[in-house]
Design a protein around this motif. Structure first.
Motif, PDB file in Angstrom:
ATOM      1  N   GLN A 122      12.672 -38.941   5.850  1.00 12.13           N
ATOM      2  CA  GLN A 122      11.887 -38.976   7.081  1.00 12.13           C
ATOM      3  C   GLN A 122      10.681 -39.876   6.845  1.00 12.13           C
ATOM      4  O   GLN A 122       9.694 -39.463   6.235  1.00 12.13           O
ATOM      5  N   LEU A 123      10.775 -41.122   7.311  1.00 14.41           N
ATOM      6  CA  LEU A 123       9.719 -42.087   7.042  1.00 14.41           C
ATOM      7  C   LEU A 123       9.141 -42.642   8.341  1.00 14.41           C
ATOM      8  O   LEU A 123       9.821 -42.694   9.362  1.00 14.41           O
ATOM      9  N   THR A 124       7.889 -43.070   8.273  1.00 16.07           N
ATOM     10  CA  THR A 124       7.279 -43.753   9.409  1.00 16.07           C
ATOM     11  C   THR A 124       7.870 -45.161   9.499  1.00 16.07           C
ATOM     12  O   THR A 124       8.524 -45.641   8.559  1.00 16.07           O
ATOM     13  N   LYS A 125       7.609 -45.830  10.615  1.00 13.05           N
ATOM     14  CA  LYS A 125       8.111 -47.190  10.798  1.00 13.05           C
ATOM     15  C   LYS A 125       7.592 -48.110   9.692  1.00 13.05           C
ATOM     16  O   LYS A 125       8.342 -48.929   9.143  1.00 13.05           O
ATOM     17  N   ASP A 126       6.322 -47.986   9.349  1.00 15.09           N
ATOM     18  CA  ASP A 126       5.726 -48.814   8.295  1.00 15.09           C
ATOM     19  C   ASP A 126       6.361 -48.520   6.939  1.00 15.09           C
ATOM     20  O   ASP A 126       6.590 -49.427   6.135  1.00 15.09           O
TER      21      ASP A 126
END
Length: 267
Positions: A122-126
């Protein structure tokens, strides 16, 4: 060497039969193997020897007709989707033709994002962008120049590197490399092998090379298995098999490469 490493994948009497009756063909017959963590193995044989069929069985893409594969001390189970997904998280492959391995209608960014999805991260766009950029950088590609392109817009060498970038992101325990350098020039071949060996060193990854190239097998392998007509006819350390071959088929393969040093231009 492999004797000091953890033994974690075994094949017992693996057999694969295609067809029925008079049309029946035994592609792999009663093959045993024993792979170790961090080991580099080459399965060597001419076209039709059964080595790619064996690789697909290890990968879980072909179901064995009989025999078993044990992984991490347990008999491998691939009937359920969850079992296959867990197995493929650990076992990955790169193939001779990189274009056949990718969906031509998906852009590079989607191909790399799928690796993040497979890991369940689960990662942010960045964070996703940084991970893809790092993977491309590892194989000397610039993500900013590639992410919006389709596979058919890239060269064969770029595609092979992209396949290795996927492996960099996935951190598999086992990599099956089926003739991964046969479609690129000598310079790219050397670079691709260096990248794979670096991944092995960083992740203690087991690499199984499927190849007809005795010179390649000799220079990169801890252990070599020689396949002829679906059977393993010889196995041992690279030095044992290539420098002191016992089986007539192994001797023939080596005779076809009179001077391995010259044939592979490696000293």
């Amino acid at each position: 060497m492999s004797s000091n490493r953890e033994s974690f994948m075994h094949g017992k009497q693996l057999t694969k039969v295609f067809g029925f009756g008079q049309q029946k063909v035994t592609a792999v017959q009663a093959v045993d193997f024993d792979f170790h963590r961090g080991e580099i193995i080459s399965i060597v044989g001419e076209s039709g020897s059964g080595k790619t069929t064996l690789a697909k069985m290890i990968m879980g893409l072909l179901k064995e007709s009989s025999g078993t594969i044990e992984y991490k001390g347990k008999t491998r189970q691939l009937k359920r989707h969850a079992e296959r997904k867990a197995y493929w998280k650990d076992i990955q492959a790169i193939f001779q033709d990189p274009f056949a391995s990718f969906n031509m209608f998906h852009k590079v960014e989607k191909l790399l994002l799928d690796c993040i999805k497979l890991q369940g991260l689960q990662l942010t766009k960045d964070e996703r962008f940084a991970k893809m950029k790092e993977a491309c950088s590892f194989v000397n590609l610039k993500f900013e120049e590639l992410y919006n392109k389709y596979p058919f817009e890239l060269s064969g060498g770029q595609m092979q590197r992209l396949m290795i970038a996927r492996i960099f992101m996935l951190h598999p325990k086992v990599l099956i490399a089926d003739e991964p350098t046969s479609m690129v020039d000598a310079c790219s071949r050397s670079t691709i092998l260096d990248m794979l060996l670096k991944l092995r060193d960083e992740n203690n990854m087991t690499i199984i090379f499927i190849t007809h190239d005795v010179g390649l097998a000799y220079y990169i392998s801890d252990t070599i298995y020689i396949m002829e007509k679906g059977k393993i006819v010889e196995r041992g350390t690279a030095e044992e098999v290539i420098l002191s071959p016992q089986h007539p088929y192994t001797k023939q393969l080596i005779a076809d490469v009179p001077k391995i040093h010259e044939a592979w231009n490696l000293g």
